[in-house]
Design a protein around this motif. Structure first.
Motif, PDB file in Angstrom:
ATOM      1  N   GLU A 115       0.810  -1.205   0.000  1.00  0.00           N
ATOM      2  CA  GLU A 115       0.000   0.000   0.000  1.00  0.00           C
ATOM      3  C   GLU A 115       0.851   1.266   0.000  1.00  0.00           C
ATOM      4  O   GLU A 115       0.408   2.310  -0.438  1.00  0.00           O
ATOM      5  CB  GLU A 115      -0.934   0.002   1.207  1.00  0.00           C
ATOM      6  N   SER A 116       2.084   1.162   0.490  1.00  0.00           N
ATOM      7  CA  SER A 116       2.931   2.351   0.538  1.00  0.00           C
ATOM      8  C   SER A 116       3.457   2.719  -0.851  1.00  0.00           C
ATOM      9  O   SER A 116       3.820   3.855  -1.089  1.00  0.00           O
ATOM     10  CB  SER A 116       4.090   2.150   1.506  1.00  0.00           C
ATOM     11  N   GLU A 117       3.480   1.768  -1.768  1.00  0.00           N
ATOM     12  CA  GLU A 117       3.916   2.043  -3.132  1.00  0.00           C
ATOM     13  C   GLU A 117       2.717   2.506  -3.954  1.00  0.00           C
ATOM     14  O   GLU A 117       1.695   1.841  -3.988  1.00  0.00           O
ATOM     15  CB  GLU A 117       4.502   0.779  -3.771  1.00  0.00           C
ATOM     16  N   PRO A 118       2.834   3.660  -4.611  1.00  0.00           N
ATOM     17  CA  PRO A 118       1.693   4.146  -5.394  1.00  0.00           C
ATOM     18  C   PRO A 118       1.451   3.253  -6.617  1.00  0.00           C
ATOM     19  O   PRO A 118       2.393   2.744  -7.227  1.00  0.00           O
ATOM     20  CB  PRO A 118       2.101   5.553  -5.814  1.00  0.00           C
ATOM     21  N   THR A 119       0.197   3.093  -6.966  1.00  0.00           N
ATOM     22  CA  THR A 119      -0.151   2.327  -8.153  1.00  0.00           C
ATOM     23  C   THR A 119       0.080   3.189  -9.387  1.00  0.00           C
ATOM     24  O   THR A 119       0.232   4.416  -9.288  1.00  0.00           O
ATOM     25  CB  THR A 119      -1.634   1.896  -8.106  1.00  0.00           C
ATOM     26  N   LEU A 120       0.068   2.562 -10.540  1.00  0.00           N
ATOM     27  CA  LEU A 120       0.235   3.298 -11.793  1.00  0.00           C
ATOM     28  C   LEU A 120      -0.882   4.324 -11.952  1.00  0.00           C
ATOM     29  O   LEU A 120      -0.644   5.456 -12.363  1.00  0.00           O
ATOM     30  CB  LEU A 120       0.250   2.334 -12.981  1.00  0.00           C
ATOM     31  N   GLN A 121      -2.098   3.933 -11.588  1.00  0.00           N
ATOM     32  CA  GLN A 121      -3.231   4.857 -11.673  1.00  0.00           C
ATOM     33  C   GLN A 121      -2.996   6.080 -10.788  1.00  0.00           C
ATOM     34  O   GLN A 121      -3.277   7.210 -11.197  1.00  0.00           O
ATOM     35  CB  GLN A 121      -4.514   4.141 -11.262  1.00  0.00           C
ATOM     36  N   GLU A 122      -2.479   5.865  -9.575  1.00  0.00           N
ATOM     37  CA  GLU A 122      -2.206   6.987  -8.670  1.00  0.00           C
ATOM     38  C   GLU A 122      -1.102   7.879  -9.223  1.00  0.00           C
ATOM     39  O   GLU A 122      -1.185   9.111  -9.142  1.00  0.00           O
ATOM     40  CB  GLU A 122      -1.818   6.463  -7.288  1.00  0.00           C
ATOM     41  N   ILE A 123      -0.085   7.276  -9.800  1.00  0.00           N
ATOM     42  CA  ILE A 123       1.021   8.056 -10.388  1.00  0.00           C
ATOM     43  C   ILE A 123       0.497   8.915 -11.532  1.00  0.00           C
ATOM     44  O   ILE A 123       0.805  10.106 -11.629  1.00  0.00           O
ATOM     45  CB  ILE A 123       2.145   7.120 -10.881  1.00  0.00           C
ATOM     46  N   ILE A 124      -0.318   8.317 -12.394  1.00  0.00           N
ATOM     47  CA  ILE A 124      -0.874   9.055 -13.530  1.00  0.00           C
ATOM     48  C   ILE A 124      -1.755  10.198 -13.038  1.00  0.00           C
ATOM     49  O   ILE A 124      -1.671  11.319 -13.548  1.00  0.00           O
ATOM     50  CB  ILE A 124      -1.656   8.109 -14.458  1.00  0.00           C
ATOM     51  N   ASN A 125      -2.581   9.930 -12.031  1.00  0.00           N
ATOM     52  CA  ASN A 125      -3.458  10.965 -11.491  1.00  0.00           C
ATOM     53  C   ASN A 125      -2.644  12.134 -10.934  1.00  0.00           C
ATOM     54  O   ASN A 125      -2.973  13.298 -11.180  1.00  0.00           O
ATOM     55  CB  ASN A 125      -4.373  10.380 -10.420  1.00  0.00           C
ATOM     56  N   VAL A 126      -1.576  11.843 -10.212  1.00  0.00           N
ATOM     57  CA  VAL A 126      -0.719  12.899  -9.660  1.00  0.00           C
ATOM     58  C   VAL A 126      -0.108  13.723 -10.781  1.00  0.00           C
ATOM     59  O   VAL A 126      -0.083  14.960 -10.731  1.00  0.00           O
ATOM     60  CB  VAL A 126       0.374  12.296  -8.743  1.00  0.00           C
ATOM     61  N   GLN A 173      -8.317  10.015 -26.430  1.00  0.00           N
ATOM     62  CA  GLN A 173      -7.160  10.364 -27.261  1.00  0.00           C
ATOM     63  C   GLN A 173      -6.270  11.399 -26.572  1.00  0.00           C
ATOM     64  O   GLN A 173      -5.053  11.299 -26.606  1.00  0.00           O
ATOM     65  CB  GLN A 173      -7.617  10.883 -28.627  1.00  0.00           C
ATOM     66  N   ARG A 174      -6.888  12.379 -25.926  1.00  0.00           N
ATOM     67  CA  ARG A 174      -6.110  13.391 -25.196  1.00  0.00           C
ATOM     68  C   ARG A 174      -5.329  12.756 -24.045  1.00  0.00           C
ATOM     69  O   ARG A 174      -4.185  13.119 -23.779  1.00  0.00           O
ATOM     70  CB  ARG A 174      -7.024  14.485 -24.642  1.00  0.00           C
ATOM     71  N   ILE A 175      -5.955  11.808 -23.346  1.00  0.00           N
ATOM     72  CA  ILE A 175      -5.269  11.123 -22.243  1.00  0.00           C
ATOM     73  C   ILE A 175      -4.115  10.285 -22.785  1.00  0.00           C
ATOM     74  O   ILE A 175      -3.014  10.298 -22.216  1.00  0.00           O
ATOM     75  CB  ILE A 175      -6.260  10.258 -21.437  1.00  0.00           C
ATOM     76  N   ARG A 176      -4.344   9.580 -23.889  1.00  0.00           N
ATOM     77  CA  ARG A 176      -3.264   8.780 -24.495  1.00  0.00           C
ATOM     78  C   ARG A 176      -2.088   9.665 -24.897  1.00  0.00           C
ATOM     79  O   ARG A 176      -0.933   9.323 -24.670  1.00  0.00           O
ATOM     80  CB  ARG A 176      -3.774   8.034 -25.716  1.00  0.00           C
ATOM     81  N   THR A 177      -2.406  10.794 -25.507  1.00  0.00           N
ATOM     82  CA  THR A 177      -1.350  11.731 -25.925  1.00  0.00           C
ATOM     83  C   THR A 177      -0.558  12.202 -24.716  1.00  0.00           C
ATOM     84  O   THR A 177       0.671  12.269 -24.752  1.00  0.00           O
ATOM     85  CB  THR A 177      -1.975  12.938 -26.656  1.00  0.00           C
ATOM     86  N   PHE A 178      -1.255  12.508 -23.634  1.00  0.00           N
ATOM     87  CA  PHE A 178      -0.587  12.932 -22.407  1.00  0.00           C
ATOM     88  C   PHE A 178       0.325  11.826 -21.877  1.00  0.00           C
ATOM     89  O   PHE A 178       1.467  12.078 -21.502  1.00  0.00           O
ATOM     90  CB  PHE A 178      -1.615  13.311 -21.333  1.00  0.00           C
ATOM     91  N   LEU A 179      -0.167  10.595 -21.855  1.00  0.00           N
ATOM     92  CA  LEU A 179       0.616   9.481 -21.321  1.00  0.00           C
ATOM     93  C   LEU A 179       1.858   9.201 -22.163  1.00  0.00           C
ATOM     94  O   LEU A 179       2.877   8.763 -21.632  1.00  0.00           O
ATOM     95  CB  LEU A 179      -0.244   8.215 -21.227  1.00  0.00           C
ATOM     96  N   LEU A 180       1.757   9.451 -23.457  1.00  0.00           N
ATOM     97  CA  LEU A 180       2.894   9.194 -24.331  1.00  0.00           C
ATOM     98  C   LEU A 180       3.881  10.364 -24.372  1.00  0.00           C
ATOM     99  O   LEU A 180       4.991  10.223 -24.886  1.00  0.00           O
ATOM    100  CB  LEU A 180       2.412   8.888 -25.754  1.00  0.00           C
ATOM    101  N   SER A 181       3.484  11.483 -23.810  1.00  0.00           N
ATOM    102  CA  SER A 181       4.357  12.654 -23.829  1.00  0.00           C
ATOM    103  C   SER A 181       5.419  12.535 -22.733  1.00  0.00           C
ATOM    104  O   SER A 181       5.382  11.656 -21.880  1.00  0.00           O
ATOM    105  CB  SER A 181       3.543  13.932 -23.604  1.00  0.00           C
ATOM    106  N   ASP A 182       6.340  13.455 -22.750  1.00  0.00           N
ATOM    107  CA  ASP A 182       7.410  13.480 -21.747  1.00  0.00           C
ATOM    108  C   ASP A 182       6.897  13.952 -20.391  1.00  0.00           C
ATOM    109  O   ASP A 182       7.620  13.878 -19.404  1.00  0.00           O
ATOM    110  CB  ASP A 182       8.543  14.408 -22.197  1.00  0.00           C
ATOM    111  N   ALA A 183       5.664  14.433 -20.328  1.00  0.00           N
ATOM    112  CA  ALA A 183       5.132  14.946 -19.078  1.00  0.00           C
ATOM    113  C   ALA A 183       5.006  13.846 -18.030  1.00  0.00           C
ATOM    114  O   ALA A 183       5.122  14.101 -16.844  1.00  0.00           O
ATOM    115  CB  ALA A 183       3.757  15.570 -19.307  1.00  0.00           C
ATOM    116  N   LEU A 184       4.813  12.619 -18.469  1.00  0.00           N
ATOM    117  CA  LEU A 184       4.623  11.525 -17.526  1.00  0.00           C
ATOM    118  C   LEU A 184       5.941  10.924 -17.053  1.00  0.00           C
ATOM    119  O   LEU A 184       6.138  10.686 -15.892  1.00  0.00           O
ATOM    120  CB  LEU A 184       3.733  10.437 -18.147  1.00  0.00           C
ATOM    121  N   TRP A 185       6.814  10.677 -17.967  1.00  0.00           N
ATOM    122  CA  TRP A 185       8.083  10.026 -17.611  1.00  0.00           C
ATOM    123  C   TRP A 185       9.251  10.918 -18.038  1.00  0.00           C
ATOM    124  O   TRP A 185       9.688  10.846 -19.169  1.00  0.00           O
ATOM    125  CB  TRP A 185       8.194   8.663 -18.300  1.00  0.00           C
ATOM    126  N   PRO A 186       9.715  11.737 -17.132  1.00  0.00           N
ATOM    127  CA  PRO A 186      10.817  12.676 -17.495  1.00  0.00           C
ATOM    128  C   PRO A 186      12.099  11.977 -17.864  1.00  0.00           C
ATOM    129  O   PRO A 186      12.395  10.909 -17.534  1.00  0.00           O
ATOM    130  CB  PRO A 186      11.010  13.503 -16.220  1.00  0.00           C
TER     131      PRO A 186
END
Length: 113
Positions: free
Chosen positions: A18-29, A100-113
């Motif tokens: 529980e102390s490790e954030p899930t992928l969904q939580e990371i994306i939401n943040v 499509q907007r969410i997919r574009t966001f996930l594929l952008s550098d904004a998610l994984w620097p």
């Protein structure tokens, strides 16, 4: 019968997970930090107004209230009844545009620097 002994709780294996954030939580943040979540919400608001969804939902709320009577209905009743209908009424093209907007966001550098 013997009285129970006060002792600290046994460590639970799930507590570490529980102390490790899930992928969904990371994306939401990341959506919140970047401001993209607010932009997506605003886009959704605009599209739902443009397609008449908002007006149709208002009409359904009014009809439900008239049917049950103002004194015999709570906000919870209204939400419980109207929410599934409202979700089902969202046009597929609006869902597709947001996805499509969410997919574009996930594929952008904004998610994984």
């Amino acid at each position: 019968m013997r009285a129970s002994v006060n002792r600290p709780p046994t460590p639970d294996v799930n507590n570490d997970k529980e102390s490790e954030p899930t992928l969904q939580e990371i994306i939401n943040v990341k959506l919140i930090e970047s401001g993209e979540k607010e932009r997506l919400k605003e886009l959704l608001r605009e599209r739902l107004i443009e397609c008449g969804w908002r007006d149709e939902l208002k009409a359904q709320c009014r009809a439900f209230t008239r049917k049950k009577g103002r004194a015999n209905i709570t906000v919870d009743d209204l939400v419980r009844t109207i929410t599934p209908k409202g979700r089902a009424m969202v046009p597929d093209n609006v869902k597709a545009e947001l996805l499509q907007r969410i997919r574009t966001f996930l594929l952008s550098d904004a998610l994984w620097p």
